[in-house]
Write a protein that holds these residues in place. Structure first.
Motif, PDB file in Angstrom:
ATOM      1  N   LEU A  42       0.862  -1.174   0.000  1.00  0.00           N
ATOM      2  CA  LEU A  42       0.000   0.000   0.000  1.00  0.00           C
ATOM      3  C   LEU A  42       0.901   1.227   0.000  1.00  0.00           C
ATOM      4  N   SER A  43       1.001   1.888  -1.144  1.00  0.00           N
ATOM      5  CA  SER A  43       1.870   3.055  -1.269  1.00  0.00           C
ATOM      6  C   SER A  43       1.032   4.248  -1.738  1.00  0.00           C
ATOM      7  N   VAL A  44       1.582   5.103  -2.582  1.00  0.00           N
ATOM      8  CA  VAL A  44       0.862   6.283  -3.062  1.00  0.00           C
ATOM      9  C   VAL A  44       0.943   6.358  -4.580  1.00  0.00           C
ATOM     10  N   ALA A  45       0.055   7.154  -5.162  1.00  0.00           N
ATOM     11  CA  ALA A  45       0.108   7.397  -6.603  1.00  0.00           C
ATOM     12  C   ALA A  45       1.402   8.127  -6.941  1.00  0.00           C
ATOM     13  N   PRO A  46       2.009   7.807  -8.079  1.00  0.00           N
ATOM     14  CA  PRO A  46       3.312   8.389  -8.412  1.00  0.00           C
ATOM     15  C   PRO A  46       3.340   9.908  -8.434  1.00  0.00           C
ATOM     16  N   PHE A  47       2.205  10.574  -8.709  1.00  0.00           N
ATOM     17  CA  PHE A  47       2.252  12.036  -8.762  1.00  0.00           C
ATOM     18  C   PHE A  47       2.522  12.670  -7.394  1.00  0.00           C
ATOM     19  N   ALA A  48       2.463  11.863  -6.330  1.00  0.00           N
ATOM     20  CA  ALA A  48       2.782  12.388  -5.003  1.00  0.00           C
ATOM     21  C   ALA A  48       4.274  12.593  -4.808  1.00  0.00           C
ATOM     22  N   TYR A  49       5.087  11.985  -5.675  1.00  0.00           N
ATOM     23  CA  TYR A  49       6.550  12.056  -5.532  1.00  0.00           C
ATOM     24  C   TYR A  49       7.122  13.245  -6.298  1.00  0.00           C
ATOM     25  N   GLU A  50       8.143  13.867  -5.737  1.00  0.00           N
ATOM     26  CA  GLU A  50       8.843  14.938  -6.437  1.00  0.00           C
ATOM     27  C   GLU A  50       9.690  14.383  -7.576  1.00  0.00           C
ATOM     28  N   GLN A  51      10.310  13.218  -7.353  1.00  0.00           N
ATOM     29  CA  GLN A  51      11.134  12.591  -8.377  1.00  0.00           C
ATOM     30  C   GLN A  51      10.706  11.137  -8.522  1.00  0.00           C
TER      31      GLN A  51
END
Length: 412
Positions: A42-51
């Motif tokens: 269970l992680s997050v959608a990639p757009f939550a990451y800066e890189q």
């Protein structure tokens, strides 16, 4: 072998890029199946990451279920003219992840029937999700503390400290097990929460030494291809926790005594995070001819660069004495000597000494650091002893043993 499932709640997970913290969850997820535990992520959608980078996605078996609910980064998604309400960033900038994370976690629990929930800090919202899911499902919860939470003087912001403390108290009140990465951190929390002392465990960080391919020959290194000694710091530099000021002052002292120092020495800060801030620090110290601030590399390329450096730099301030950068273990498997700039009373200094990685000096003492670097310039450091057993095969075995004990009562 009986197959069991574990729901792993982690912000740092591929395709996130820019932090070695990603490795802990990734390597556990990859190795735990050998011990009968199949991960559900269970992680997050990639757009939550800066890189982001897809380089490590291939390291995970294709059949691992991954849930990626949305989360907004308050700094990037909710700011106006570079400012955003502090409430949106407590206990962290991804506070919005909590509700979608709980919803996705419940869906994952219903579909995959995990027997244990595991969440990992330093993104505190992961523990909020883990605690909520444990309360709703009555599953045992393991809270993984890669760093301490609300400890003496950290975080510096009083409101953030209070938010951390609130999450921390919930961790030690309700988690079935709390895992730290150093004995010092475990002892600190056992003293703070004596009722939870029997539930605190130590599973150190590690490295996956076989990942990058054939190692570079373990020999003394007298410089790079151009004859210069190359000192490399690979990873994030923090203004408070890994303050490079004294190191830059030390280089300035050496440069004042030897104006042609740039012909003998090159210092690289690879992927330090805030590159503009560090470049300003380098310029203020007047050491631009010696010090280079370099952009990120793909993970395996970064490992290869470590293996070809003359020596590696590890920075850890005394306000982080209870923790050890995960980078230390990557360094340990590089086969290169490490110059550890830290505090003699801290876990980082002790671990570097235990593994015989190389000489140490206090992070805040420019004279001692200058002497250390001069010693490297005068005589190449020998390669450290080969490191064995500090890998995720051993760490996963320890975690699986803990999970077995936690899950056993539910099977009775």
């Amino acid at each position: 072998m009986t197959r069991r499932r574990i729901l792993m709640v982690a912000y740092h997970f591929p395709p996130h890029a820019g932090s070695s913290g990603i490795q802990r969850t990734l390597r556990f997820a990859r190795t735990l199946p050998r011990y009968g535990w199949d991960p559900v992520i269970l992680s997050v959608a990639p757009f939550a990451y800066e890189q982001t980078s897809d380089a490590l996605l291939a390291d995970l078996p294709a059949d691992v279920p991954i849930y990626r609910p949305w989360a907004l980064d308050a700094k990037r998604h909710l700011s106006l003219f570079g400012r955003y309400p502090g409430l949106f960033a407590r206990p962290d900038r991804w506070r919005s992840w909590w509700l979608p994370g709980v919803a996705a976690g419940l869906a994952a629990t219903w579909r995959h029937r995990p027997e244990v929930i595991w969440s990992t800090f330093p993104i505190a919202t992961a523990h909020r999700i883990g605690a909520t899911l444990a309360g709703l499902t009555d599953l045992p919860w393991v809270a993984d503390l890669r760093d301490p939470m609300a400890h003496d003087g950290y975080p510096q912001d009083a409101k953030l400290w209070t938010a951390y403390q609130k999450v921390e108290r919930r961790v030690f009140a309700t988690a079935r097990a709390v895992v730290t990465v150093t004995p010092g951190c475990a002892a600190y929390y056992a003293n703070r929460y004596p009722d939870a002392a029997g539930r605190i465990h130590v599973i150190r960080n590690a490295h996956a030494p076989t990942d990058p391919g054939p190692p570079v020959a373990r020999t003394d290194n007298d410089g790079g291809s151009d004859g210069r000694i190359t000192l490399l710091h690979s990873g994030i530099v923090y203004p408070w926790e890994r303050d490079p000021t004294a190191l830059l002052q030390a280089i300035a002292r050496l440069l004042a005594h030897d104006p042609r120092l740039d012909e003998r020495l090159r210092v690289i800060f690879r992927a330090p995070g805030d590159e503009s801030w560090l470049r300003a620090k380098v310029a203020a110290a007047g050491v631009q001819t010696v010090v280079e601030v370099a952009p990120p590399l793909a993970y395996r390329a970064a490992l290869e660069e470590m293996r070809r450096a003359s020596a590696l730099l590890l920075l850890q301030a005394d306000n982080c004495n209870l923790q050890i950068p995960a980078k230390l273990y990557e360094y340990a498997y590089s086969g290169r000597p490490v110059l550890t700039l830290s505090d003699p009373a801290g876990e980082t200094w002790r671990e570097a000494t235990r593994l015989q990685l190389g000489p140490c000096a206090r992070l805040d003492e420019p004279v001692a650091i200058a002497a250390l670097i001069k010693g490297v310039l005068d005589q190449a450091l020998p390669a450290p002893p080969e490191v064995n057993g500090e890998d995720y095969e051993n760490r996963s075995a320890a975690l699986a043993s803990l999970l077995d004990r936690l899950a056993a009562p539910s099977r009775q």
